[in-house]
Each structure stands twice: as structure tokens, then as C-alpha cells.
Write a protein that holds these residues in place. Structure first.
Motif, mmCIF file in Angstrom:
data_model
loop_
_atom_site.group_PDB
_atom_site.id
_atom_site.type_symbol
_atom_site.label_atom_id
_atom_site.label_comp_id
_atom_site.label_asym_id
_atom_site.label_seq_id
_atom_site.Cartn_x
_atom_site.Cartn_y
_atom_site.Cartn_z
ATOM 1 N N GLN A 48 0.829 -1.209 0.000
ATOM 2 C CA GLN A 48 0.000 0.000 0.000
ATOM 3 C C GLN A 48 0.864 1.260 0.000
ATOM 4 O O GLN A 48 0.578 2.225 -0.721
ATOM 5 C CB GLN A 48 -0.923 -0.015 1.221
ATOM 6 N N ARG A 52 1.120 4.176 -2.915
ATOM 7 C CA ARG A 52 0.922 5.598 -2.620
ATOM 8 C C ARG A 52 2.154 6.410 -3.009
ATOM 9 O O ARG A 52 2.045 7.509 -3.567
ATOM 10 C CB ARG A 52 0.628 5.766 -1.127
ATOM 11 N N VAL A 96 -2.719 -3.567 -5.274
ATOM 12 C CA VAL A 96 -3.591 -2.555 -4.673
ATOM 13 C C VAL A 96 -4.683 -2.110 -5.631
ATOM 14 O O VAL A 96 -5.840 -1.916 -5.233
ATOM 15 C CB VAL A 96 -2.753 -1.351 -4.204
#
Length: 410
Positions: A48, A52, A96
Motif C-alpha cells: 500500500q 501511494r 492494490v
């Protein structure tokens, strides 16, 4: 149809709150299972965070999916190669953005990172809808008793979902055939080859047949040893006489004279024993390299283009592309100015270094800065202001027992 041996998800027992040295075998298994589950949880968090991070580093050029220098930020932070960092970023983004159920199973510890990556990679050519269907069917039957069985299940369902996509993956995989060399321990390396399944089977069968035919009375070699020897003879000729290949071996003169047992170094491999170095030096062409007491190579030149002597000096000093984590040999890299010659940078050992072609362009295209405060010492500063400083690897010397270091300043 092949029957699948299933292994469903199950909850683990909480580990006993006692020292491991006092645990029973069953309690040890609880600790192992619980720690493995937590490792999967953190692998999901890393995925994750990598995704990002990639969102915050959008590409600045067409045809790219990540900003120049972004993978190097991850590479230097984790102490891995830029290629490995790029692979981790791409795998994380697939998990993701395309496979939320797989990411959830990973976070819950129902599957490990290798199984999650198998799902992400093998469904990458499917539509999002087909990928979700494969994900649902595979996860519904648990993690299977091994990684191989899990991958087989994913492949089986992806082929059923889209046979054309499977054919495209096979064609793309065939284009990636190659030969690789990976240093191992104790003076050995692993040579591997990526071939089509049918070619690999045929090549192995041929080597195995020749190895079995090569056994003579009194031959004490194992079948594995004979296979390895047959392969070397096929490529280099019996007695290694087909080709004259240059391999740099660096060793202190005192070691060659047998006065000590300090290790030498084999280019592209790393440290080797003194005995190994002396064996390689027996039938070799020698070149003298002058070093200071700390093991650093000495030379300076101010010409615009690096002279052959300066180029040799830089490559012998740096050994690899100087970007931390990059494993491209210096002999396959470019001699690059730290301060551009157009900005009055001189052509000397204090202002040049080995950078592979990719990282030479990376210096120009990315917001990273590169400095060489002293000859051979490189400092790389990321867009976040984090600095990574490396020293050149010292050559084997009785006066330089300290290994090279990577300094990270946050």
C-alpha cells in the motif's frame, strides 16, 4: 483434469506468553505461524505504501509509468537494486489497484507475499473483470500446500478465463530468454538460463546424456559434477581453449608470494580465498595497480575525454556503477563527469565515476543531485532531501580490513 490438493485458510493459535526457550514443539509452531501471519500483514502495508509513493511520483516523460529517480529512492532506502525496487513497486500497484481481495487475504495472513505476487503477475494480462473472477476462484480454495501448487491453480484459472491472454504471456516470456550469472559462496557462482520449456528440457537431457557417457573407470565425480564439467567443455572447449576471456583478479602481491592469506577479489564476483587467487594467477597476464595504504587507486588526469589510463583507473576504482544497489559492472558502464564539463568540471579522478548508461541518463532526467566531495566518494541526494553516501570498495590490503559502507542520512 488434475485434482487439486487444497489447504483452506485457518486461524492460528495465539502464541503462548512465555519465553521461546520454555515452549513445547506445538507452542513453537504457534509462534512460527503467528509471526508468518504478521509478516504477511506488513507485506500488505508495504504494498500500500509503495503504491501511494508511486502516486506521488508521477512520470514526467511519455512512455514512463514512474518519475525518473523514484525507483532509486526506494532502492537506496531498502538497500536493494533499482531493478528489484522497480519490480516491487509494479507488483504492489497490481495488488492494490487490481486485486483488493488478494491484498486483503495477504493483510489477514491467509496467504503470503509470494502467493499474492503470483496472483498479481499471472493475471496482469487479463481484464480487470477476468482478474477478479480468477482471484475469487483461487482464493476460495485456500492457499494450497505449496507455492508451486498455488501458482498452478492460478495458471489453470487464467488460461480458462482468457486463452488469448495466456498465449500473449507465453510469447512475451519467450522474448525474455537470457542467461544469468549470480555469485554464490566459496568461490562458486550460479549460471542459469531462461528458455522455453521444450528447449530447456532438450538441453538438460543432452547434458545429462553426455555426462553419463563421460563416466570412466575410476571417475569419482558425481553425476552433477559431470554435468557441470560437460557444460563448461561444450561452451569453452575441453581445457577451456576455445576462447580467451578477460577476467580481472585483484590480489595483494604479498598474497601471491605466499606471505599471507589475505583474500583477493574476482571481478563481478567478489572476495575469493588466497589459494583461489593464486590458482587463477598461475597462467595469467598481470597488470600492476598502485594503491594507497587504504586500498584506493591513485591517478589524476585533466583531459576533456578520459584517457585510457584514467578510464582504467576509474573502472578499477569503482568496480560497479556507483549508484547504490546497481550491479552493472564498471567495465560495462560509462565514465561520467560528476560536474559537467560544460559547467567547468575537470576530467579527473576527482570528478569522474562509473555510471551505467541508465543511471548516466537518470542523473540528467531526475531531480536527484550527485556530488563527489573527495575522489571516489559519491553522495546522492533524493528529492526528499535524504542523502546516501558511498565509498569505493577498497582492494584487499592488510591495512584496510574495514568493509565499504553506505551512509544514509534522513
Amino acid at each position: 483434469m488434475t485434482a487439486e490438493l487444497l489447504m483452506n485458510f485457518r486461524d492460528t493459535n495465539p502464541p503462548a506468553d512465555i519465553p521461546i526457550s520454555a515452549m513445547t514443539a506445538s507452542q513453537c509452531l504457534d509462534v512460527i505461524a503467528d509471526a508468518d501471519r504478521m509478516k504477511s500483514f506488513y507485506d500488505a502495508r508495504i504494498a500500500q505504501a509503495l503504491t501511494r509513493f508511486a502516486e506521488l511520483r508521477p512520470p514526467s516523460r511519455q512512455g514512463m509509468d514512474l518519475a525518473d529517480g523514484a525507483r532509486e529512492e526506494v532502492s537506496m532506502e531498502l538497500g536493494i537494486t533499482p531493478q528489484a525496487a522497480d519490480t516491487q513497486i509494479q507488483q504492489a500497484r497490481k495488488l492494490v489497484t487490481r486485486l483488493p481481495a488478494t491484498l486483503s487475504a495477504l493483510a489477514d495472513g491467509h496467504i503470503d507475499h509470494r502467493r499474492a505476487v503470483a496472483l498479481a503477475d499471472l493475471t496482469s494480462d487479463l481484464s480487470k473483470e477476468d482478474a477478479h473472477n480468477v482471484e475469487k476462484q483461487v482464493l476460495a480454495q485456500g492457499k494450497r500446500p505449496s507455492h508451486g501448487k498455488f501458482r498452478d491453480a492460478v495458471r489453470r484459472h487464467t488460461i480458462k478465463a482468457d486463452a488469448d491472454a495466456a498465449a500473449r504471456r507465453r510469447a512475451a516470456a519467450r522474448k525474455r530468454r537470457d542467461v544469468f550469472c549470480r555469485p554464490c559462496f566459496d568461490g562458486m557462482s550460479e549460471l542459469s538460463v531462461n528458455l522455453t520449456a521444450e528447449d530447456a528440457a532438450a538441453v538438460h537431457k543432452r547434458i545429462d546424456t553426455l555426462a553419463r557417457e563421460a563416466k570412466t573407470p575410476g571417475d569419482t565425480r558425481t553425476i552433477g559434477q559431470r554435468r557441470a564439467d560437460v557444460l563448461v567443455d561444450l561452451i569453452l572447449g575441453e581445457g577451456k581453449k576455445l576462447f580467451n576471456v578477460t577476467v580481472n583478479v585483484t590480489v595483494p602481491m604479498t598474497t601471491l608470494m605466499g606471505l599471507n592469506e589475505h583474500p583477493g577479489e574476482l571481478s563481478g564476483y567478489g572476495p575469493i580465498t588466497a589459494e583461489h587467487a593464486r590458482e587463477l594467477a598461475t597462467n595469467a597476464t598481470w597488470r600492476r595497480i598502485l594503491t594507497d595504504p587504504a586500498g584506493q587507486v591513485l591517478e589524476v588526469s585533466r583531459r576533456r575525454h578520459a584517457s585510457p589510463a584514467l578510464a582504467d583507473h576509474i573502472r578499477l576504482r569503482d568496480r560497479y556503477c556507483r549508484v547504490p544497489g546497481c550491479n552493472v559492472l564498471a567495465e560495462d558502464s560509462e565514465i561520467d563527469h560528476t560536474v559537467r564539463h560544460s559547467d567547468q568540471g575537470e576530467t579527473s579522478a576527482a570528478n569522474t565515476g562509473a555510471h551505467c548508461k541508465y543511471h548516466n541518463l537518470w542523473k540528467e532526467r531526475s531531480p536527484w543531485t550527485v556530488d563527489q566531495p573527495t575522489p571516489g566518494t559519491f553522495t546522492y541526494t533524493s528529492p526528499e532531501g535524504r542523502t546516501y553516501t558511498t565509498e569505493p570498495d577498497p582492494y584487499p590490503s592488510p591495512d584496510s580490513p574495514t568493509p565499504p559502507t553506505l551512509s544514509i542520512v534522513r
